[in-house]
Design a protein around this motif. Structure first.
Motif, PDB file in Angstrom:
ATOM      1  N   VAL A  81       4.662   9.960  10.134  1.00 39.10           N
ATOM      2  CA  VAL A  81       3.654   9.225   9.352  1.00 39.10           C
ATOM      3  C   VAL A  81       4.139   9.015   7.916  1.00 39.10           C
ATOM      4  O   VAL A  81       3.948   7.953   7.333  1.00 39.10           O
ATOM      5  CB  VAL A  81       2.301   9.980   9.391  1.00 39.10           C
ATOM      6  CG1 VAL A  81       1.375   9.491   8.299  1.00 39.10           C
ATOM      7  CG2 VAL A  81       1.638   9.775  10.757  1.00 39.10           C
ATOM      8  N   ALA A  82       4.791  10.028   7.358  1.00 37.25           N
ATOM      9  CA  ALA A  82       5.278   9.893   5.983  1.00 37.25           C
ATOM     10  C   ALA A  82       6.516   9.012   5.951  1.00 37.25           C
ATOM     11  O   ALA A  82       7.503   9.271   6.642  1.00 37.25           O
ATOM     12  CB  ALA A  82       5.602  11.272   5.414  1.00 37.25           C
ATOM     13  N   SER A  83       6.461   7.993   5.151  1.00 35.88           N
ATOM     14  CA  SER A  83       7.564   7.035   5.100  1.00 35.88           C
ATOM     15  C   SER A  83       8.714   7.581   4.260  1.00 35.88           C
ATOM     16  O   SER A  83       8.511   8.052   3.142  1.00 35.88           O
ATOM     17  CB  SER A  83       7.055   5.724   4.502  1.00 35.88           C
ATOM     18  OG  SER A  83       8.068   4.762   4.547  1.00 35.88           O
ATOM     19  N   CYS A 101       0.843  -1.202   0.000  1.00 33.66           N
ATOM     20  CA  CYS A 101       0.000   0.000   0.000  1.00 33.66           C
ATOM     21  C   CYS A 101       0.880   1.255   0.000  1.00 33.66           C
ATOM     22  O   CYS A 101       1.967   1.251   0.582  1.00 33.66           O
ATOM     23  CB  CYS A 101      -0.842   0.071   1.266  1.00 33.66           C
ATOM     24  SG  CYS A 101      -1.868  -1.359   1.504  1.00 33.66           S
ATOM     25  N   GLY A 102       0.334   2.323  -0.566  1.00 37.84           N
ATOM     26  CA  GLY A 102       0.957   3.643  -0.456  1.00 37.84           C
ATOM     27  C   GLY A 102       2.402   3.649  -0.920  1.00 37.84           C
ATOM     28  O   GLY A 102       2.746   3.178  -2.012  1.00 37.84           O
ATOM     29  N   THR A 103       3.248   4.168  -0.063  1.00 36.81           N
ATOM     30  CA  THR A 103       4.667   4.272  -0.397  1.00 36.81           C
ATOM     31  C   THR A 103       5.286   2.897  -0.639  1.00 36.81           C
ATOM     32  O   THR A 103       6.114   2.732  -1.542  1.00 36.81           O
ATOM     33  CB  THR A 103       5.384   5.016   0.754  1.00 36.81           C
ATOM     34  OG1 THR A 103       5.009   6.394   0.666  1.00 36.81           O
ATOM     35  CG2 THR A 103       6.876   4.897   0.670  1.00 36.81           C
ATOM     36  N   GLU A 133       0.318  14.173   1.149  1.00 42.87           N
ATOM     37  CA  GLU A 133       0.073  13.809   2.545  1.00 42.87           C
ATOM     38  C   GLU A 133       0.652  14.827   3.518  1.00 42.87           C
ATOM     39  O   GLU A 133       0.095  15.037   4.593  1.00 42.87           O
ATOM     40  CB  GLU A 133       0.522  12.381   2.862  1.00 42.87           C
ATOM     41  CG  GLU A 133       1.996  12.110   2.821  1.00 42.87           C
ATOM     42  CD  GLU A 133       2.333  10.663   3.174  1.00 42.87           C
ATOM     43  OE1 GLU A 133       1.525   9.983   3.827  1.00 42.87           O
ATOM     44  OE2 GLU A 133       3.416  10.206   2.781  1.00 42.87           O
ATOM     45  N   LYS A 179       4.050  12.152  -1.306  1.00 43.71           N
ATOM     46  CA  LYS A 179       4.669  12.861  -0.173  1.00 43.71           C
ATOM     47  C   LYS A 179       4.076  14.267  -0.059  1.00 43.71           C
ATOM     48  O   LYS A 179       3.774  14.742   1.025  1.00 43.71           O
ATOM     49  CB  LYS A 179       6.184  12.965  -0.357  1.00 43.71           C
ATOM     50  CG  LYS A 179       6.956  11.721  -0.023  1.00 43.71           C
ATOM     51  CD  LYS A 179       7.050  11.491   1.459  1.00 43.71           C
ATOM     52  CE  LYS A 179       7.038  10.038   1.869  1.00 43.71           C
ATOM     53  NZ  LYS A 179       5.968   9.176   1.505  1.00 43.71           N
ATOM     54  N   SER A 185       5.792  -4.072   3.631  1.00 45.96           N
ATOM     55  CA  SER A 185       5.112  -3.250   4.638  1.00 45.96           C
ATOM     56  C   SER A 185       6.108  -2.793   5.698  1.00 45.96           C
ATOM     57  O   SER A 185       6.762  -3.630   6.328  1.00 45.96           O
ATOM     58  CB  SER A 185       3.989  -4.048   5.303  1.00 45.96           C
ATOM     59  OG  SER A 185       3.435  -3.318   6.364  1.00 45.96           O
ATOM     60  N   GLN A 186       6.233  -1.503   5.870  1.00 49.54           N
ATOM     61  CA  GLN A 186       7.115  -0.972   6.910  1.00 49.54           C
ATOM     62  C   GLN A 186       6.644  -1.452   8.276  1.00 49.54           C
ATOM     63  O   GLN A 186       7.411  -1.985   9.056  1.00 49.54           O
ATOM     64  CB  GLN A 186       7.113   0.558   6.835  1.00 49.54           C
ATOM     65  CG  GLN A 186       8.116   1.278   7.731  1.00 49.54           C
ATOM     66  CD  GLN A 186       7.733   1.332   9.197  1.00 49.54           C
ATOM     67  OE1 GLN A 186       8.545   1.009  10.063  1.00 49.54           O
ATOM     68  NE2 GLN A 186       6.511   1.689   9.499  1.00 49.54           N
ATOM     69  N   SER A 187       5.360  -1.258   8.553  1.00 46.71           N
ATOM     70  CA  SER A 187       4.836  -1.537   9.898  1.00 46.71           C
ATOM     71  C   SER A 187       4.579  -3.021  10.133  1.00 46.71           C
ATOM     72  O   SER A 187       4.600  -3.483  11.267  1.00 46.71           O
ATOM     73  CB  SER A 187       3.510  -0.804  10.092  1.00 46.71           C
ATOM     74  OG  SER A 187       2.555  -1.283   9.153  1.00 46.71           O
ATOM     75  N   THR A 224      -0.306  -3.383   8.347  1.00 45.00           N
ATOM     76  CA  THR A 224      -1.301  -2.782   7.453  1.00 45.00           C
ATOM     77  C   THR A 224      -2.356  -3.829   7.085  1.00 45.00           C
ATOM     78  O   THR A 224      -2.036  -4.884   6.516  1.00 45.00           O
ATOM     79  CB  THR A 224      -0.593  -2.244   6.194  1.00 45.00           C
ATOM     80  OG1 THR A 224       0.364  -1.285   6.621  1.00 45.00           O
ATOM     81  CG2 THR A 224      -1.568  -1.612   5.229  1.00 45.00           C
TER      82      THR A 224
HETATM   83  C1  AGP Z   1       3.672   6.718   3.463  1.00 46.03           C
HETATM   84  O1  AGP Z   1       4.200   7.993   3.473  1.00 46.03           O
HETATM   85  C2  AGP Z   1       2.292   6.599   3.840  1.00 46.03           C
HETATM   86  N1  AGP Z   1       1.990   7.237   5.051  1.00 46.03           N
HETATM   87  C3  AGP Z   1       1.570   5.294   3.566  1.00 46.03           C
HETATM   88  O2  AGP Z   1       1.307   5.319   2.208  1.00 46.03           O
HETATM   89  C4  AGP Z   1       2.252   3.953   3.906  1.00 46.03           C
HETATM   90  O3  AGP Z   1       3.382   3.765   3.123  1.00 46.03           O
HETATM   91  C5  AGP Z   1       1.241   2.816   3.693  1.00 46.03           C
HETATM   92  O4  AGP Z   1       0.148   3.010   4.544  1.00 46.03           O
HETATM   93  C6  AGP Z   1       1.834   1.443   3.903  1.00 46.03           C
HETATM   94  O5  AGP Z   1       2.289   1.275   5.207  1.00 46.03           O
HETATM   95  P1  AGP Z   1       3.171   0.025   5.612  1.00 46.03           P
HETATM   96  O6  AGP Z   1       4.449   0.118   4.837  1.00 46.03           O
HETATM   97  O7  AGP Z   1       3.374   0.154   7.088  1.00 46.03           O
HETATM   98  O8  AGP Z   1       2.386  -1.204   5.236  1.00 46.03           O
END
Ligand code: AGP
Length: 631
Positions: A417-419, A319-321, A507, A504, A366-368, A371
């Protein structure tokens, strides 16, 4: 394992729990501060002291709760729980803020997620004469827990027993934490498809939505699985069971970053600090994965060589970034491995019935690691028997735990919040996966791989060089603060970079922005350009494949001829762009496939500066949450 059904909503709330010897009021409040980045609109906490539960809660930011606590302090206590709420069921008001108490005040509950059958459960409670004090789904859990507690046999773990009884009746995704006035030494929590980690200190125990909640106190953590209940007790420590009471041994791990990593460290914003940390984050992500001769060793990838050789199709889902990282990865993966790659936003993936089988590799980025859209896509892929490889930054989170193989990025905590560093390290991880597959499948000669590995090793320095030259980008950002729209153009790997630059800006600065494939411009979007429209162009290297460089130079001329103010990102030595650039941002020469790692950096800085100039909260943009645990 029970997954929430399609369409399920959850909350991105922050959860903190503490049992120990310190002042719980301080520990819980400090934990909530560290979870602020998750995004929230009300906050509250509860402590158990002198055989009674006392709560404080308030809509708005933590400062509002702190004011309430200053006027009416909670009693001193060594056990407490706290919550930051991102509203879904019931508006962000004082009465809907957590914790919620049972009708008799004996049990307090905080919750992240959605109890989908709450309407039926609420009707049942009301039928029994319970009056509800909020519009939330959470409150039913408090009333049900109090009833289950009263019915549970007397004994050591009565609250845990009651929690198991209640959880067996709940549908949906949830993390629940409860405390009882009658058990001043115990907190009990339950988890299904929503994050929860346990921290173990010296004679003290913590609960958190993520380790940031307790990292100032301990780095020792316990991972909880699906449908599990954990009891933390001052004397008995940590006890984990499934929802039926069966004993479970939780996985222990040590968090590999410390509290300082989650501080601003002198920067105005976490985002600025995280941008500055990128060279180190890339170096850390490469560390230990590259052998002395450039050979790749990815020992976290627990798929056999045969399984890797059998792969005939790759899906990258995110998702997203993280999705943008996947789009860039496609170029490298297909070029190096010759395996067809499709990239898809996770929220669409499972709903279109993609063709998956045992020889499909699904890479979830996924960073987190929490998601919900990505998690649901992962579960769908596994149901279809595909192999799943997670690229993730958060150790012990749900996505890597449910994947067949994991490649961790070592970006450290990403709080803004912004990756930013999350994205660059995802790119590096994707390159590693591509080279690894090429190596195992014999698609590249050793010296070819060694040469790309050498290029990867130069990336931290290249990013540091870009960062050293950002003053002019910041100045440019200040001059763009009043723009109504900014367009981003790129080609080849520069196209996803353009998408990321636009995301970027949207957001952070709330400015309309769009990223286009530069070649598509003439098919419609060029109509929106008018006198003074800022257009950022990511120019490929003159050494890139085919004549794409020349075509992008032509695109710059086309938009300029129609009045655009051109902001050009081009590598050193590219003189062709000079006559057409109103602003020229130079980046070091980098091989084409790796170039997004350097060309993205000025776009991060630009968005950050524009947002700061507009007086916005760079780290916590409106309406956004760091980890989107809703579908
Ligand atoms: C990135 O700047 C955003 N805030 C968002 O798009 C994010 O990358 C996206 O929600 C995915 O998150 P994740 O990598 O934790 O899964």
């Amino acid at each position: 394992m029970r997954a929430p059904p399609p369409g399920t909503l959850g909350e991105m709330c922050g959860i903190v729990g503490y049992v120990g010897h310190q002042d719980a009021r301080e520990v819980v409040l400090e934990g909530l501060r560290r979870l602020e980045y998750r995004g929230y609109d009300s906050a509250g906490m509860a402590v158990v002291a002198d055989g009674a539960l006392t709560t404080a809660k308030k809509a708005g930011k933590l400062a509002n709760l702190e004011k309430v606590l200053a006027d009416r302090p909670l009693p001193a206590a060594t056990i407490g729980l706290g919550h930051t709420r991102w509203a879904t069921h019931g508006g962000p008001t004082d009465r809907n803020a957590h914790p919620h108490l049972s009708a008799d005040g004996s049990v307090a509950v905080i919750h992240n997620g959605i109890i989908e059958n709450f309407a039926a459960l609420r009707a049942e409670c009301e039928h029994d004469g319970v009056e509800f004090a909020s519009d939330t789904d959470t409150e039913v859990a408090a009333h049900l827990l109090a009833a289950a507690y009263a019915a549970a046999p007397e004994g050591e773990s009565r609250l845990a027993d009651a929690m198991r009884t209640v959880c067996r009746r709940l549908e949906g995704a949830f993390t629940l934490v409860a405390s009882s006035a009658a058990e001043p030494d115990t907190l009990v929590a339950a988890r299904r498809s929503s994050p929860l980690v346990v921290g173990v200190g010296d004679g003290e125990y913590f609960l958190g939505s993520d380790v940031a909640a307790f990292i100032a106190h301990t780095r020792e953590a316990r991972e909880l699985g699906q449908d599990q209940v954990v009891e933390i007790n001052r004397d008995r420590g940590v006890t984990v069971t499934d929802f039926d009471g069966g004993s479970v041994e939780p996985t222990s791990y040590t968090v590999d970053w410390d509290a300082a990593a989650a501080e601003k460290g002198g920067y105005d914003w976490f985002m600025l600090k995280e941008i500055a940390e990128q060279p180190q984050a890339i170096a850390d992500t490469l560390l230990g994965r590259l052998g002395p001769q450039g050979e790749l060793a990815l020992d976290e990838v627990r798929l056999s060589d045969q399984e890797l050789r059998d792969i005939d199709k790759i899906f990258v889902v995110a998702c997203g970034t993280a999705y943008h990282a996947g789009l860039i990865a496609k170029y490298a993966l297909e070029h190096w491995t010759r395996i067809p790659v499709e990239v898809e936003v996770a929220s669409e993936f499972r709903y279109r019935d993609p063709v998956l089988d045992r020889s499909t590799l699904v890479v979830v980025i996924s960073q987190s690691g929490e998601t919900m859209d990505s998690l649901m896509a992962l579960r769908h892929a596994k149901d279809q028997r595909a192999r799943v490889l997670a690229i993730c930054n958060a150790n012990g989170s749900t996505i890597p735990r449910e994947s067949d193989a994991v490649l961790y990025t070592h970006a450290g905590p990403e709080i803004a919040v912004a990756s930013t560093k999350g994205f660059l390290t995802q790119l590096v991880a994707c390159y590693l996966v591509g080279l690894f597959l090429a190596q195992v499948r014999g698609m590249k000669f050793e010296d070819e791989i060694a040469s790309i590995v050498a290029d990867l090793r130069r990336l931290p320095e290249a990013v540091a060089e870009v960062l050293a030259r950002m003053d002019s980008v910041r100045e440019l950002g200040r001059s763009l603060a009043d723009a109504n729209t900014i367009l981003f153009l790129g080609r080849h790997v520069g196209f996803p970079v353009a998408l990321e630059g636009a995301l970027k800006l949207k957001e952070l600065a709330y400015i309309h922005a769009e990223g286009f494939a530069a070649g598509e411009l003439k098919h419609g979007p060029i109509a929106v350009i008018e006198e003074g429209t800022p257009v950022v162009v990511i120019v490929p290297s003159p050494r890139s494949r085919g004549s794409v460089h020349g075509k992008v130079v032509s695109n710059i001329q086309e938009v300029r001829a129609r009045g655009a103010r051109t902001i050009v990102i081009a590598e050193e030595g590219d003189e062709d762009v000079v006559p057409y650039a109103d602003h020229l941002i130079r980046v070091p020469r980098t091989p084409t496939l790796l170039a997004p790692v350097v060309t993205t950096v000025p776009l991060q800085v630009l968005a950050c500066e524009i947002a700061a100039t507009r007086g916005l909260d760079v780290d916590q943009p409106r309406n956004l949450a760091k980890s989107v645990t809703v579908e």
